[in-house]
Write an enzyme that holds these catalytic residues in place. Structure first.
Site, short mmCIF file in Angstrom:
data_model
loop_
_atom_site.label_atom_id
_atom_site.label_comp_id
_atom_site.label_asym_id
_atom_site.label_seq_id
_atom_site.Cartn_x
_atom_site.Cartn_y
_atom_site.Cartn_z
N ARG A 1 44.19 119.64 117.73
CA ARG A 1 45.09 120.53 117.01
C ARG A 1 46.47 119.90 116.82
NH1 ARG A 1 42.92 126.30 119.36
NH2 ARG A 1 41.59 126.70 117.57
N LYS B 1 27.67 134.45 123.14
CA LYS B 1 27.63 135.91 123.06
C LYS B 1 27.16 136.43 121.72
CE LYS B 1 31.13 137.90 126.08
NZ LYS B 1 32.49 138.45 125.95
N GLY C 1 35.54 126.29 118.34
CA GLY C 1 36.09 125.32 119.27
C GLY C 1 35.02 124.54 120.01
N GLY D 1 37.77 131.62 115.09
CA GLY D 1 37.78 132.99 114.58
C GLY D 1 38.29 133.09 113.15
P1 ADP Z 1 32.22 128.29 119.54
O1 ADP Z 1 33.42 128.06 120.42
O2 ADP Z 1 31.80 127.06 118.81
O3 ADP Z 1 32.37 129.48 118.64
P2 ADP Z 1 30.89 129.83 121.59
O4 ADP Z 1 32.19 129.95 122.30
O5 ADP Z 1 30.32 131.03 120.95
O6 ADP Z 1 30.97 128.63 120.52
O7 ADP Z 1 29.78 129.33 122.62
C1 ADP Z 1 29.89 128.14 123.33
C2 ADP Z 1 29.33 128.24 124.72
O8 ADP Z 1 28.03 128.78 124.71
C3 ADP Z 1 29.21 126.89 125.38
O9 ADP Z 1 30.15 126.80 126.41
C4 ADP Z 1 27.78 126.84 125.89
O10 ADP Z 1 27.66 126.32 127.20
C5 ADP Z 1 27.37 128.29 125.85
N1 ADP Z 1 25.91 128.43 125.74
C6 ADP Z 1 25.11 127.97 124.78
N2 ADP Z 1 23.82 128.22 125.06
C7 ADP Z 1 23.79 128.87 126.24
C8 ADP Z 1 22.77 129.41 127.06
N3 ADP Z 1 21.48 129.30 126.71
N4 ADP Z 1 23.12 130.02 128.21
C9 ADP Z 1 24.41 130.12 128.55
N5 ADP Z 1 25.44 129.65 127.82
C10 ADP Z 1 25.13 129.03 126.68
MG MG Z 2 34.10 129.07 122.24
#
Ligand code: ADP
Ligand code: MG
Length: 402
Positions: free
Chosen positions: A42, A204, A357, A380
């Site tokens: 960033r 999530k 992120g 977001g």
């Molecule tokens: P982004 O930041 O790209 O939007 P998220 O914050 O939604 O992505 O999700 C990222 C996190 O999801 C990572 O830290 C990863 O470890 C976790 N994750 C992915 N698959 C699983 C899983 N099967 N069980 C638990 N955590 C998971």
């Molecule tokens: Mg994230």
């Protein structure tokens, strides 16, 4: 759907900044690990606009938020490490001004030399920031001539330095980073090349459920991995063991799958998994032969058969949007699915855009970041923009006649 893009918004190139005091809102919200910057993406993304303003003789007052401090006493959220790094990268003196809510900056501005810039301390140290306070905005407006927003990652929030302040300013526009972000993201909105696939994963479902809802009519198909896949699989009656499932979303997820299918769009869910007995235990990991997960196991990555399916779909894609890792990629043993998907996206001929992120970090860690069309700095904000939502920080910059 047509994007609103940059319509009616001036960029820093359209503004007269010579000799003017320019307030530059940046997103310098970097991850800190024990006071050290662990990822400076960033900061580097902010440099072009800062350099542009320096080259064009502006007096620069920069500002950013960092994390979510509860009060100004929360010193771990100080921008001090960022100020130091900016000084090095710009080869200039970045003066950190402690009290963003005061107009004491005025006296600093009087003697400001060519190679000096001001950075306000974390604007979230001021309670008015997140309240979109006009009072706080007025303090800043009292010493600035021009407002520039280059904080793409914060533009979906109606906060004082994003929204209340530019409302008060006449001379305003966006920086080079936002210009680039919008130009890139608009490729996903204005007649995207088909098929258009959304690859979604991450932790999530509830975070991303709105995304699926809004994307349902935009894309031709979804590839779903990560923890969010288990809630969907559960809704189809598959045993998911101890995998992260959002119990209160199962029914809704099931209905959503039906609605996507009713639109004749494809949804690919995992057909096999990498599972383990606990998320920190790599010894008990194994690959399931099929979709079912045992009671004492949890899914931590998509399996190899799933990866092949995803690769095949991605090869045909015209446009790809990727948000959310396919598994717990931070653990090398559980990273194969995420890195495999990153590689497949990178090698496809599609317009390929990564948002989020952790997804950006995963793309970087996979070694394929350089082959992506664009990696958005705003998680977001990029999601909201792609969904067609109006971002308060952009709308306030639109001028009607142009
Ligand atoms: P982004 O930041 O790209 O939007 P998220 O914050 O939604 O992505 O999700 C990222 C996190 O999801 C990572 O830290 C990863 O470890 C976790 N994750 C992915 N698959 C699983 C899983 N099967 N069980 C638990 N955590 C998971
Ligand atoms: Mg994230």
């Amino acid at each position: 759907m047509a994007s609103n893009g940059l319509k009616g918004i001036r960029t820093v190139r359209d503004l007269n900044v010579e000799g003017k005091t320019v307030f530059l809102r940046l997103d310098l919200n970097v991850p800190l690990d024990d006071g050290k910057i662990s990822d400076e993406t960033r900061i580097t993304a902010s440099l072009p606009t800062i350099r542009y303003l320096m080259d064009h003789g502006a007096k620069i007052v920069m500002a950013s938020h960092l994390g979510r401090p509860k009060s100004a006493e929360d010193r771990q959220f100080s921008l001090e490490p960022v100020a130091r790094r900016l000084s090095e990268l710009l080869d200039a003196e970045v003066m950190l001004f402690d009290d963003p809510a005061s107009d004491g900056v005025k006296s600093l501005l009087v003697g400001l030399k060519k190679n000096q810039l001001i950075l306000l301390e974390n604007v979230r140290f001021v309670p008015g920031e997140t309240k979109d306070s006009e009072e706080f905005a007025q303090v800043i407006a009292s010493y600035c001539d021009v407002y520039v927003n280059d904080a793409f990652g914060a533009s979906h929030r109606a906060h004082a330095t994003i929204h209340a302040l530019p409302k008060l300013m006449k001379e305003k526009g966006v920086g080079l980073l936002i210009e680039k972000e919008l130009t890139m993201l608009d490729q996903l909105i204005d007649n995207p090349k088909r098929p258009y696939l959304a690859v979604l994963g991450g932790a999530k479902v509830s975070d991303k459920i709105a995304v699926i809802e809004k994307f349902m009519d935009l894309v031709d198909g979804f590839l779903i991995g990560g923890a969010m896949a288990y809630t969907f699989l559960k809704s189809q009656g598959h045993p998911t063991g101890k995998s992260l499932v959002e119990a209160d979303r199962v029914r809704f997820s099931g209905e959503m799958l039906k609605r996507i299918e009713a639109r004749d769009k494809t949804v690919l869910l995992p057909i096999d998994h990498v599972v383990t007995k606990s998320i920190t235990d790599t010894k008990s990991m194994r690959t399931t032969p099929g979709v079912a997960i045992n009671d004492d196991e949890l899914g931590v990555d998509i399996g190899p058969k799933t990866l092949v399916q995803f690769e095949t779909a991605l090869r045909e894609a015209g446009t790809i949007f990727w948000n959310g890792p396919m598994g717990v990629f931070e653990t090398p043993e559980f990273s194969r699915g995420t890195f495999g998907v990153a590689k497949a996206i990178a090698e496809s001929q599609a317009v390929k855009i990564v948002g989020g992120g952790d997804s950006a970090a995963a793309a970087e860690a996979s070694g394929h970041a350089g082959q992506m069309t664009h990696i958005s700095t705003g998680g977001g904000a990029s999601l909201e923009y792609l969904q067609g939502d109006k971002l308060p920080g952009l709308e306030v910059l639109r001028q009607r006649s142009r």
